[in-house]
Structure formats: structure tokens, C-alpha cells
Write a protein that holds these residues in place. Structure first.
Motif, PDB file in Angstrom:
ATOM      1  N   LYS A 187       0.703  -1.102  -0.123  1.00 57.17           N
ATOM      2  CA  LYS A 187       0.010   0.038   0.002  1.00 57.17           C
ATOM      3  C   LYS A 187       0.894   1.265   0.027  1.00 57.17           C
ATOM      4  CE  LYS A 187      -0.403   0.340   5.016  1.00 57.17           C
ATOM      5  NZ  LYS A 187      -1.345   0.397   6.245  1.00 57.17           N
ATOM      6  N   ASP A 188       2.055   1.080   0.183  1.00 55.27           N
ATOM      7  CA  ASP A 188       3.113   2.218   0.271  1.00 55.27           C
ATOM      8  C   ASP A 188       3.350   2.841  -1.294  1.00 55.27           C
ATOM      9  OD1 ASP A 188       4.947   1.101   2.835  1.00 55.27           O
ATOM     10  OD2 ASP A 188       3.039   2.214   2.911  1.00 55.27           O
ATOM     11  N   SER A 189       2.863   1.856  -2.259  1.00 55.50           N
ATOM     12  CA  SER A 189       2.951   2.166  -3.552  1.00 55.50           C
ATOM     13  C   SER A 189       2.268   3.467  -3.974  1.00 55.50           C
ATOM     14  CB  SER A 189       2.577   1.113  -4.629  1.00 55.50           C
ATOM     15  OG  SER A 189       3.426   0.086  -4.621  1.00 55.50           O
ATOM     16  N   ALA A 190       2.950   4.690  -4.278  1.00 46.55           N
ATOM     17  CA  ALA A 190       2.269   5.870  -4.458  1.00 46.55           C
ATOM     18  C   ALA A 190       3.250   7.006  -4.708  1.00 46.55           C
ATOM     19  CB  ALA A 190       1.648   6.422  -2.928  1.00 46.55           C
ATOM     20  N   SER A 191       2.883   8.265  -5.213  1.00 45.85           N
ATOM     21  CA  SER A 191       3.726   9.238  -5.340  1.00 45.85           C
ATOM     22  C   SER A 191       4.201   9.952  -3.968  1.00 45.85           C
ATOM     23  CB  SER A 191       3.304  10.328  -6.323  1.00 45.85           C
ATOM     24  OG  SER A 191       3.274   9.768  -7.628  1.00 45.85           O
ATOM     25  N   TYR A 192       5.312  10.420  -3.822  1.00 49.31           N
ATOM     26  CA  TYR A 192       5.948  10.922  -2.468  1.00 49.31           C
ATOM     27  C   TYR A 192       6.082  12.452  -3.020  1.00 49.31           C
ATOM     28  CZ  TYR A 192       4.858   6.736  -0.351  1.00 49.31           C
ATOM     29  OH  TYR A 192       4.385   5.746   0.321  1.00 49.31           O
ATOM     30  N   LEU A 193       5.629  13.605  -2.539  1.00 50.93           N
ATOM     31  CA  LEU A 193       5.892  14.722  -2.708  1.00 50.93           C
ATOM     32  C   LEU A 193       6.650  15.601  -1.800  1.00 50.93           C
ATOM     33  CD1 LEU A 193       2.236  15.462  -3.782  1.00 50.93           C
ATOM     34  CD2 LEU A 193       3.876  15.160  -5.512  1.00 50.93           C
ATOM     35  N   CYS A 194       7.610  16.150  -2.290  1.00 54.06           N
ATOM     36  CA  CYS A 194       8.586  17.074  -1.585  1.00 54.06           C
ATOM     37  C   CYS A 194       8.084  18.575  -1.655  1.00 54.06           C
ATOM     38  CB  CYS A 194       9.868  16.945  -1.650  1.00 54.06           C
ATOM     39  SG  CYS A 194      11.210  18.174  -1.138  1.00 54.06           S
ATOM     40  N   ALA A 195       7.935  19.126  -0.584  1.00 58.20           N
ATOM     41  CA  ALA A 195       7.314  20.556  -0.880  1.00 58.20           C
ATOM     42  C   ALA A 195       7.966  21.673  -0.031  1.00 58.20           C
ATOM     43  CB  ALA A 195       5.893  20.764  -0.951  1.00 58.20           C
ATOM     44  N   VAL A 196       8.257  22.890  -0.253  1.00 55.82           N
ATOM     45  CA  VAL A 196       8.995  23.631   0.793  1.00 55.82           C
ATOM     46  C   VAL A 196       7.980  24.867   0.850  1.00 55.82           C
ATOM     47  CG1 VAL A 196      11.185  22.851   0.190  1.00 55.82           C
ATOM     48  CG2 VAL A 196      10.126  25.054  -0.986  1.00 55.82           C
ATOM     49  N   GLN A 256       4.820  33.445   3.032  1.00 57.23           N
ATOM     50  CA  GLN A 256       3.663  33.171   1.972  1.00 57.23           C
ATOM     51  C   GLN A 256       3.005  31.970   2.408  1.00 57.23           C
ATOM     52  OE1 GLN A 256       6.097  32.699  -1.371  1.00 57.23           O
ATOM     53  NE2 GLN A 256       5.664  34.855  -2.148  1.00 57.23           N
ATOM     54  N   GLY A 257       3.704  31.134   3.064  1.00 58.42           N
ATOM     55  CA  GLY A 257       2.856  29.850   3.581  1.00 58.42           C
ATOM     56  C   GLY A 257       2.417  28.957   2.475  1.00 58.42           C
ATOM     57  N   ASN A 258       2.198  29.256   1.372  1.00 57.31           N
ATOM     58  CA  ASN A 258       2.086  28.215   0.363  1.00 57.31           C
ATOM     59  C   ASN A 258       2.856  27.077   0.157  1.00 57.31           C
ATOM     60  OD1 ASN A 258       2.721  30.703  -1.187  1.00 57.31           O
ATOM     61  ND2 ASN A 258       3.003  28.983  -2.782  1.00 57.31           N
ATOM     62  N   LEU A 259       2.672  26.016  -0.318  1.00 59.00           N
ATOM     63  CA  LEU A 259       3.662  24.785  -0.443  1.00 59.00           C
ATOM     64  C   LEU A 259       4.084  25.120  -1.936  1.00 59.00           C
ATOM     65  CD1 LEU A 259       1.580  22.073   0.966  1.00 59.00           C
ATOM     66  CD2 LEU A 259       3.793  22.999   1.859  1.00 59.00           C
ATOM     67  N   VAL A 281      -1.790  19.148 -13.456  1.00 60.84           N
ATOM     68  CA  VAL A 281      -2.117  18.816 -14.963  1.00 60.84           C
ATOM     69  C   VAL A 281      -1.497  17.450 -15.126  1.00 60.84           C
ATOM     70  CG1 VAL A 281      -1.407  19.154 -17.360  1.00 60.84           C
ATOM     71  CG2 VAL A 281      -2.072  21.313 -15.692  1.00 60.84           C
ATOM     72  N   LEU A 282      -2.103  16.305 -15.379  1.00 56.39           N
ATOM     73  CA  LEU A 282      -1.461  15.021 -15.886  1.00 56.39           C
ATOM     74  C   LEU A 282      -0.703  14.520 -14.759  1.00 56.39           C
ATOM     75  CD1 LEU A 282      -1.058  15.711 -19.670  1.00 56.39           C
ATOM     76  CD2 LEU A 282      -3.103  14.457 -18.384  1.00 56.39           C
ATOM     77  N   LYS A 283      -1.216  14.720 -13.405  1.00 62.11           N
ATOM     78  CA  LYS A 283      -0.398  14.021 -12.562  1.00 62.11           C
ATOM     79  C   LYS A 283       1.027  14.665 -12.279  1.00 62.11           C
ATOM     80  CE  LYS A 283      -2.837   9.519 -12.940  1.00 62.11           C
ATOM     81  NZ  LYS A 283      -2.796   8.038 -13.073  1.00 62.11           N
ATOM     82  N   ASN A 284       1.294  15.585 -12.991  1.00 60.49           N
ATOM     83  CA  ASN A 284       2.560  16.361 -12.726  1.00 60.49           C
ATOM     84  C   ASN A 284       2.583  17.348 -11.561  1.00 60.49           C
ATOM     85  OD1 ASN A 284       3.645  15.203 -14.855  1.00 60.49           O
ATOM     86  ND2 ASN A 284       3.268  16.675 -16.321  1.00 60.49           N
ATOM     87  N   GLU A 285       3.437  18.094 -11.639  1.00 60.64           N
ATOM     88  CA  GLU A 285       3.758  19.004 -10.211  1.00 60.64           C
ATOM     89  C   GLU A 285       2.629  19.889  -9.999  1.00 60.64           C
ATOM     90  OE1 GLU A 285       7.068  20.929 -12.799  1.00 60.64           O
ATOM     91  OE2 GLU A 285       6.886  21.787 -10.693  1.00 60.64           O
ATOM     92  N   PHE A 286       2.579  20.102  -8.805  1.00 58.05           N
ATOM     93  CA  PHE A 286       1.306  21.113  -8.452  1.00 58.05           C
ATOM     94  C   PHE A 286       1.945  22.556  -8.702  1.00 58.05           C
ATOM     95  CE2 PHE A 286      -1.645  18.697  -5.801  1.00 58.05           C
ATOM     96  CZ  PHE A 286      -1.140  17.524  -5.930  1.00 58.05           C
ATOM     97  N   LYS A 287       0.892  23.285  -9.336  1.00 56.88           N
ATOM     98  CA  LYS A 287       1.071  24.802  -9.462  1.00 56.88           C
ATOM     99  C   LYS A 287       0.225  25.497  -8.512  1.00 56.88           C
ATOM    100  CE  LYS A 287       0.732  28.504 -12.510  1.00 56.88           C
ATOM    101  NZ  LYS A 287       0.077  28.969 -13.917  1.00 56.88           N
ATOM    102  N   PHE A 288       0.952  26.206  -7.631  1.00 55.43           N
ATOM    103  CA  PHE A 288       0.176  27.384  -6.700  1.00 55.43           C
ATOM    104  C   PHE A 288      -0.721  28.136  -7.478  1.00 55.43           C
ATOM    105  CE2 PHE A 288      -0.953  29.580  -3.438  1.00 55.43           C
ATOM    106  CZ  PHE A 288      -0.965  30.886  -3.577  1.00 55.43           C
ATOM    107  N   LEU A 289      -1.925  28.643  -7.254  1.00 54.18           N
ATOM    108  CA  LEU A 289      -2.714  29.531  -7.895  1.00 54.18           C
ATOM    109  C   LEU A 289      -2.773  30.654  -7.060  1.00 54.18           C
ATOM    110  CD1 LEU A 289      -5.449  27.421  -9.760  1.00 54.18           C
ATOM    111  CD2 LEU A 289      -3.540  28.303 -10.731  1.00 54.18           C
ATOM    112  N   ILE A 290      -3.451  30.513  -6.082  1.00 57.70           N
ATOM    113  CA  ILE A 290      -4.016  31.676  -5.046  1.00 57.70           C
ATOM    114  C   ILE A 290      -4.148  31.177  -3.473  1.00 57.70           C
ATOM    115  CG2 ILE A 290      -6.116  31.148  -5.558  1.00 57.70           C
ATOM    116  CD1 ILE A 290      -6.720  34.440  -5.747  1.00 57.70           C
TER     117      ILE A 290
END
Lengths: 110, 114
Positions: free
Chosen positions: A81-90, A95-98, B38-47
Motif C-alpha cells: 500500500k506504500d506504492s504511491a507518489s511522494y511529494l517534497c514541498a517547501v 507566504q505559507g503556500n507549498l 496537470v496530468l499527475k505532474n507537479e502542483f502549480k500554486f494558484l492563489i
């Protein structure tokens, strides 16, 4: 500007350990998140690092080195079940957004 | 609620039509974020919003895209005159405060422009 790099794909065996690396170049760096995303689902929070060092949470651990712009996610005792995409985000500044990397698709094989 | 609720789950629009997506953040969360994948690619921040105020709109396309978070109403993301390249999953997320607080994602709204 910012740049976040992680491998596109990885394969590992059930029961094994896998390390997913993430390097970043981000001005005003605040902290680093790891999210898991199964196909067709929402990303779910795994970990957050703001200080250097290792954060352990069950089978998952995350490490951060601010001076090297480097993090890794360590998954132990891999399950199918660990098969997945793993996303790194800063996050940066106030700003707070990822800001996401492109994600690492992990396939766990029997 | 206890989770970020997005509607509709799926939306199909012809090119040139309008698309409107809705998001109810987790109760008590004052920050709302919209992302495009888009198409499982990276996330784009909008707002992002802090309550009903725009907090950061640096990722928002200048044309055709608009968003609101009004008191006592779900937040919305509207795309006027959709184009094929707008086909994507639009995720809404919320957090209690920023930065550093965990950001929780909704299930996403799948927009297909045909």
C-alpha cells in the motif's frame, strides 16, 4: 527563484527500506513537507521538518539539512500500500503556500 | 467540517464555456489555497486566501481565472472561457495559520475541457 529536485521513479521490495531524496534551492526557506499521493486521490500529510535532524513517525522518518538544502524520506518495512507518489514541498518567507517538487513515484513489488 | 470538501468531483466543459469549482475549508481554518495539477505532474500554486482576503495571488493566471472566499459561503475558483490546457485536477487546501502549519487537501475537482 526556487528549484526542487527528487527522483522521478523508484522501485523497492515489500519489507525493505527505501530512501527518497529531495534537494531544494529556495530563497527565504521556512520548512519542508512530505506528502503521499495515491493515484486519483488527494495528497496526505506525512511529515514536516523545520530544524535540522531526523523526525520519526512510525515506519516513516524524514530528515532535513538546511545548510545542504537536502531532505530525505525514509520508509521502513515497506508494504504494497506504500506504492504511491511522494511529494517534497517547501514553504518560504511569509507566504505559507507549498512549492512542490514533481514527486517520486514509488512502486513496491512483492 | 473535519475535511476539505470540494465540489464537483468531476466537471466537463466545452472549450469557451465557464467552469466554477467550490471548496469548503476545514472548520476553524483561516487559510485556503488553490492548486492546479496537470496530468499527475507537479502542483502549480494558484492563489491563497486569509479568510475572505486574497493573501497571495502570484500564481494566478491574469486572464480568465478568478477566485473568491466570501463569509458564510464556500470558496470558489472560476475559469471563464475554458481552454483545453485548463484540463487538470484543481485541489483546494486549508490550514489553521501559516507558515508551518500543516496544509490539508481536498479530494480535488477533475476538470476536463473538450
Amino acid at each position: 527563484g526556487q528549484n526542487i529536485d527528487q527522483p522521478t521513479e523508484m522501485t523497492a521490495t515489500e519489507g525493505a527500506i527505501v530512501q527518497i531524496n529531495c534537494t531544494y534551492q529556495t530563497s527565504g526557506f521556512n520548512g519542508l513537507f512530505w506528502y503521499q499521493q495515491h493515484a486519483g486521490e488527494a495528497p496526505t500529510f506525512l511529515s514536516y521538518n523545520v530544524l535540522d535532524g531526523l523526525e520519526e513517525k512510525g515506519r516513516f522518518s524524514s530528515f532535513l539539512s538546511r545548510s545542504k538544502g537536502y531532505s530525505y524520506l525514509l520508509l521502513k518495512e515497506l508494504q504494497m500500500k506504500d506504492s504511491a507518489s511522494y511529494l517534497c514541498a517547501v514553504t518560504r518567507g511569509s507566504q505559507g503556500n507549498l512549492i512542490f517538487g514533481k514527486g517520486t513515484k514509488l512502486s513496491v513489488k512483492p | 467540517g473535519e475535511e476539505v470538501a470540494q465540489t464537483p468531483k468531476h466537471l466537463v466543459r466545452g472549450e469557451g464555456q465557464k467552469a466554477k469549482l467550490y471548496c469548503a475549508p476545514i472548520k476553524g481554518h483561516s487559510y485556503v489555497f488553490w492548486y492546479q495539477q496537470v496530468l499527475k505532474n507537479e502542483f502549480k500554486f494558484l492563489i491563497s486566501f486569509q479568510n475572505e482576503n486574497v493573501f497571495d495571488e502570484t500564481g494566478m493566471p491574469k486572464e480568465r481565472f478568478s477566485a473568491k472566499c466570501l463569509p458564510n459561503s464556500p470558496c470558489s475558483l472560476e475559469i471563464q472561457a475554458t481552454k483545453l490546457e485548463d484540463s487538470a485536477v484543481y485541489f483546494c487546501a486549508s490550514s489553521q495559520s501559516r507558515p508551518g502549519n500543516t496544509i490539508y487537501f481536498g479530494e480535488g475537482s477533475w476538470l476536463t475541457v473538450v
